[in-house]
Design a protein around this motif. Structure first.
Motif, mmCIF file in Angstrom:
data_model
loop_
_atom_site.group_PDB
_atom_site.id
_atom_site.type_symbol
_atom_site.label_atom_id
_atom_site.label_comp_id
_atom_site.label_asym_id
_atom_site.label_seq_id
_atom_site.Cartn_x
_atom_site.Cartn_y
_atom_site.Cartn_z
ATOM 1 N N THR A 268 0.850 -1.197 0.000
ATOM 2 C CA THR A 268 0.000 0.000 0.000
ATOM 3 C C THR A 268 0.884 1.245 0.000
ATOM 4 N N ASN B 79 2.209 -9.029 -4.676
ATOM 5 C CA ASN B 79 1.152 -8.245 -4.052
ATOM 6 C C ASN B 79 0.740 -7.064 -4.907
ATOM 7 N N HIS C 209 -2.978 -4.773 -5.952
ATOM 8 C CA HIS C 209 -3.196 -3.381 -5.551
ATOM 9 C C HIS C 209 -3.335 -2.453 -6.755
ATOM 10 N N ARG D 176 -7.844 -0.758 3.114
ATOM 11 C CA ARG D 176 -8.387 -2.099 2.864
ATOM 12 C C ARG D 176 -9.370 -2.071 1.687
ATOM 13 N N ARG E 88 -7.514 -1.863 -1.583
ATOM 14 C CA ARG E 88 -6.925 -3.155 -1.933
ATOM 15 C C ARG E 88 -8.000 -4.079 -2.534
#
Lengths: 255, 178
Positions: free
Chosen positions: A18, A44, A48, A203, A206
């Motif tokens: 993030t 990841n 994102h 959150r 995401r």
């Protein structure tokens, strides 16, 4: 001219990815920014950045199956190089090729952000810290996180990589973050770039597959990241020097 | 600190205490965990961290190596991983005396915050504690433990020194030359 930063934290769950994308988007207002998912074991960035269906990823490049440019995606005003999620992709990937990939990307960007692994346990996990000019340490105001952040800093400085600053993330109201950050700064080389509040927006972003700054640009957390980007004094070195340093950083023929 | 022996329910080496704390909470464990550091260079190699639970909620902490109690003990435990964990069941009555020892008492959510770094687990632990109507010390937050840790220059110097040595050893092992 380019400077490469590894966004690092010894511990997982600090919000490293993030932070990488948020810093990247904020810096993209003033610089050409390239994000590389250098956490090859636990991809990841793609989740994102809305790239979960990306056909070609860094894994393919590291496996020698694709050219670097095939794994570069223009998203949210940045160039994003995601990693794949398949185990076979990870197995076939040669982490040492990362330095060639970064050297190649360095020729055409101002800022490279390497999202690195939440561990110091393997060579591949530490490699981004070795390759970077400086690290940005993402911390939570907890003892395990601070303790791991200190370890990351020692690794970085041992390998000649500087510390650009600290990002306190997922900070809750009941924490006296100013006192904690003030005390932490005594041990870290960089200053506190921002304290980012714990945020539902992160959150939600995401889940939506968007960077925080795209999903909730008006959130407090987004503002904190913009502040961090403003405080980060990008010290661009000549691209050739960066490329050359990457070549020297590792001894490939022994591997 | 004297604890009667309990019934061993789990024994293993762990690096992350999240699972241990979550398991204790979800199973409503009353008993204690012994956490022995596998990192002989940190703290006293013979030291063992002790964390007790009442109905799954952490109650008191103690460290036999540094002789610290309460939040300080938690700070000592927090830097000492990986750990060899032994989890014991013990009945309430046997723990009562220890649980009434003020200096060892910790806020119930603190281990989840400090040892696991897991705000959600901390929240769940707090809820469980409230449900059980246990005494909580609302005014004591985890911050004092973090600040106490940052004030402990000696421990931090040990962490730095050890990480530096490890980084140097591994540079050779991993073929980094800078």
């Amino acid at each position: 001219m380019v400077e490469a930063f590894a966004v690092a934290s010894g511990k997982g769950g600090t919000g490293k990815t993030t932070s990488t994308l948020a810093l990247g988007m904020a810096l993209a207002d003033s610089y050409d920014v390239t994000i590389v998912d250098a956490d090859t074991g636990m991809a990841n960035v793609l989740f994102h950045a809305g790239l979960s269906d990306a056909e070609t990823t860094l894994h393919d490049v590291l496996a020698g199956k694709a050219e670097t440019r095939e794994a570069v995606y223009e998203r949210f005003g940045m160039d994003v190089v995601p990693c794949g999620t398949s185990l076979s992709g990870f197995r076939d990937a040669d982490p040492d090729r990362l330095r060639d990939v970064v050297a190649e990307l360095a020729a055409d960007t101002d800022v490279i952000l390497l999202d690195s692994a939440a561990t110091l346990g393997s060579r591949a996990a530490v490699l981004p810290i070795v390759l970077a000019d400086r690290i940005v340490v993402v911390l939570q105001p907890t003892i395990p996180s601070l303790s791991d952040g200190l370890k990351v800093q020692e690794y970085a400085t041992t390998y000649g990589t500087g510390v650009a600053g600290l990002l306190f993330n997922r900070v809750t109201d009941d924490e006296d973050i100013d006192a904690i950050a003030g005390k932490a700064e005594r041990y870290f080389e960089g200053e506190t770039l921002a304290t980012v509040p714990e945020s539902d927006a992160a959150r939600a972003a995401r889940r939506a597959g968007e960077p925080l700054l795209a999903h909730a640009p008006d959130s407090q957390a987004a503002a904190a990241y913009r502040g961090a980007a403003g405080r980060l004094d990008v010290q661009s070195g000549p691209s050739e020097a960066v490329a050359e340093r990457f070549q020297r950083a590792v001894v490939p023929d022994e591997l | 600190m004297k604890l009667p022996s309990g019934r061993l329910v789990r024994e293993r080496v762990v690096t992350d205490l999240t699972t241990v704390l979550a398991t204790a909470l979800d199973s409503g464990l009353t008993g204690y965990a012994l956490l022995e550091s596998q990192d002989a260079l940190l703290l006293d190699a013979d030291g063992v961290g002790v964390l007790t639970f009442a109905d799954g909620v952490p109650a008191v902490a103690y460290h036999t190596g540094t002789d610290s109690a309460g939040e300080e003990a938690l700070a000592d435990i927090a830097v000492a991983g990986p750990y060899r964990l032994e989890l014991y069941e013990l009945d309430d009555a046997a723990l009562a005396e220890v649980h009434d020892t003020d200096p060892m008492t910790i806020p119930p959510e603190l281990p989840a915050e400090q040892l696991a770094g897991d705000p959600q687990l901390a929240e769940r632990t707090l809820e469980a504690a409230a449900t059980e109507q246990r005494d909580e010390s609302d005014e004591t937050t985890g911050d004092s433990a973090v600040e106490a840790f940052l004030d402990d220059e000696e421990t931090i110097a040990e962490i730095q020194q050890r990480a530096r040595e490890q980084a140097q050893e591994r540079a050779e092992e991993w073929g980094f030359r800078r």
